[in-house]
Design an enzyme around this catalytic site. Structure first.
Site, PDB file in Angstrom:
ATOM      1  N   ARG A   1      -9.636   0.965   8.843  1.00  0.00           N
ATOM      2  CA  ARG A   1      -9.132  -0.380   9.133  1.00  0.00           C
ATOM      3  C   ARG A   1     -10.139  -1.203   9.926  1.00  0.00           C
ATOM      4  NH1 ARG A   1      -3.133   0.576   8.757  1.00  0.00           N
ATOM      5  NH2 ARG A   1      -2.055  -1.274   9.437  1.00  0.00           N
TER       6      ARG A   1
ATOM      7  N   ARG B   1      11.228  -1.541  10.860  1.00  0.00           N
ATOM      8  CA  ARG B   1      10.160  -1.136  11.773  1.00  0.00           C
ATOM      9  C   ARG B   1      10.044  -2.144  12.912  1.00  0.00           C
ATOM     10  NH1 ARG B   1       4.905   0.396   8.186  1.00  0.00           N
ATOM     11  NH2 ARG B   1       3.964  -0.726   9.921  1.00  0.00           N
TER      12      ARG B   1
ATOM     13  N   LYS C   1       0.827  -1.218   0.000  1.00  0.00           N
ATOM     14  CA  LYS C   1       0.000   0.000   0.000  1.00  0.00           C
ATOM     15  C   LYS C   1       0.860   1.266   0.000  1.00  0.00           C
ATOM     16  CE  LYS C   1      -2.405  -0.879   3.762  1.00  0.00           C
ATOM     17  NZ  LYS C   1      -1.793  -2.182   4.141  1.00  0.00           N
TER      18      LYS C   1
ATOM     19  N   ARG D   1      -0.270  -9.037  13.400  1.00  0.00           N
ATOM     20  CA  ARG D   1      -0.855  -8.005  12.516  1.00  0.00           C
ATOM     21  C   ARG D   1      -1.696  -8.648  11.418  1.00  0.00           C
ATOM     22  NH1 ARG D   1       4.136  -5.078  10.463  1.00  0.00           N
ATOM     23  NH2 ARG D   1       2.701  -3.711   9.376  1.00  0.00           N
TER      24      ARG D   1
ATOM     25  N   ARG E   1      11.441  -5.908   4.788  1.00  0.00           N
ATOM     26  CA  ARG E   1      11.154  -4.485   4.540  1.00  0.00           C
ATOM     27  C   ARG E   1      12.054  -3.571   5.383  1.00  0.00           C
ATOM     28  NH1 ARG E   1       5.096  -2.225   5.145  1.00  0.00           N
ATOM     29  NH2 ARG E   1       5.348  -2.705   7.344  1.00  0.00           N
TER      30      ARG E   1
HETATM   31  P1  AMP Z   1       0.782   0.808   8.893  1.00  0.00           P
HETATM   32  O1  AMP Z   1       1.959   1.699   8.682  1.00  0.00           O
HETATM   33  O2  AMP Z   1      -0.418   1.219   8.091  1.00  0.00           O
HETATM   34  O3  AMP Z   1       1.116  -0.649   8.736  1.00  0.00           O
HETATM   35  O4  AMP Z   1       0.333   1.005  10.430  1.00  0.00           O
HETATM   36  C1  AMP Z   1       1.223   0.675  11.486  1.00  0.00           C
HETATM   37  C2  AMP Z   1       0.434   0.540  12.776  1.00  0.00           C
HETATM   38  O5  AMP Z   1      -0.213   1.783  13.091  1.00  0.00           O
HETATM   39  C3  AMP Z   1      -0.683  -0.498  12.767  1.00  0.00           C
HETATM   40  O6  AMP Z   1      -0.223  -1.824  13.028  1.00  0.00           O
HETATM   41  C4  AMP Z   1      -1.577   0.040  13.886  1.00  0.00           C
HETATM   42  O7  AMP Z   1      -1.042  -0.252  15.155  1.00  0.00           O
HETATM   43  C5  AMP Z   1      -1.492   1.548  13.671  1.00  0.00           C
HETATM   44  N1  AMP Z   1      -2.523   2.033  12.729  1.00  0.00           N
HETATM   45  C6  AMP Z   1      -2.321   2.627  11.511  1.00  0.00           C
HETATM   46  N2  AMP Z   1      -3.481   2.960  10.939  1.00  0.00           N
HETATM   47  C7  AMP Z   1      -4.446   2.547  11.803  1.00  0.00           C
HETATM   48  C8  AMP Z   1      -5.878   2.606  11.762  1.00  0.00           C
HETATM   49  N3  AMP Z   1      -6.539   3.116  10.717  1.00  0.00           N
HETATM   50  N4  AMP Z   1      -6.540   2.087  12.832  1.00  0.00           N
HETATM   51  C9  AMP Z   1      -5.902   1.589  13.894  1.00  0.00           C
HETATM   52  N5  AMP Z   1      -4.563   1.503  13.986  1.00  0.00           N
HETATM   53  C10 AMP Z   1      -3.836   1.984  12.948  1.00  0.00           C
END
Ligand code: AMP
Length: 211
Positions: free
Chosen positions: A88, A159, A13, A170, A127
């Site tokens: 999400r 990360r 994404k 996740r 990654r």
């Molecule tokens: P990402 O970079 O999109 O993979 O997000 C990393 C982490 O941020 C996720 O595993 C969640 O802990 C948190 N996070 C990001 N976006 C959301 C969302 N829309 N709702 C809840 N947690 C989020």
């Protein structure tokens, strides 16, 4: 143009979002990036979010909805946006529809990038993110310490939530809480499916062909 990018962690994404927003000159709204900035700055929100993020859990809906509400109130994404990592959960999706309706706006398309789970795990464990420009790249074990960011030469980091035990959690959270959004947007006729396998360019071309 108002777009939502759906897909499991590791589906690509973030990488695809960068390519799409640069083509259409729309805002890239990544709730993950916003939260990581807040964590880095040790803000109140960052401190609250950090524990959930480290464990691969979702940050509570009300905190996320507040971020998006503030962004919309300030006129963010006024000339179009691509949401990356939001919504999400069903609660977030329904609230988002309500907030947009209140502004007389609506989503144009939802793109779901699908990738098989074996490949997702491989992509997430390899990654790396650039600490200077946030570029996302993949690294093989023998490249580990030698290579910097291919875009700017900055140092790359892994990360905290890209550790194998967190990745598994996740992916489980995705299956339970985010995957139902595919049906939600299918019912509203907004959903477009894209095969996320192959090269970055190939996937970008598939996405562009439906926009
Ligand atoms: P990402 O970079 O999109 O993979 O997000 C990393 C982490 O941020 C996720 O595993 C969640 O802990 C948190 N996070 C990001 N976006 C959301 C969302 N829309 N709702 C809840 N947690 C989020």
């Amino acid at each position: 143009m108002r777009l939502i990018l759906l897909g499991a962690p590791g589906a690509g994404k973030g990488t695809q979002a960068k390519n799409i927003v640069s083509k259409f000159k729309i805002a890239h709204i990544s709730t993950g990036d916003i939260l990581r900035d807040e964590v880095r700055n040790s803000s109140g929100l960052g401190i609250k979010a950090n524990q959930y993020m480290k464990e691969g859990k979702l940050v509570p809906d009300e905190l996320i909805i507040e971020i998006i509400r503030n962004m919309l109130v300030k006129g963010g994404g006024k000339s179009g946006f691509l949401m990356d990592g939001f919504p999400r959960t069903m609660v977030q999706a329904e609230k988002f529809d309500e907030m947009l309706a209140g502004l007389g706006q609506s989503i144009d398309r939802v793109i779901n990038i699908s990738v098989d789970s074996e490949r997702l795990i491989k992509r997430l464990t390899s990654r790396r993110v650039c600490s200077s420009c946030n570029n996302i790249c993949s690294i093989s074990n023998n490249e580990e310490d030698k290579e910097g960011c291919p875009s700017c030469g900055g140092s790359l980091y892994k990360r905290k939530d890209d550790r194998e035990e967190v990745i598994k959690h996740r992916l489980k959270v995705y299956e339970q809480q985010t995957k139902p959004l595919i049906d939600y947007y299918k019912k509203s006729g907004l959903l477009f499916e894209v095969d996320g396998s192959g090269t970055e360019t190939a996937v970008t071309e598939r996405i562009l062909s439906i926009l």
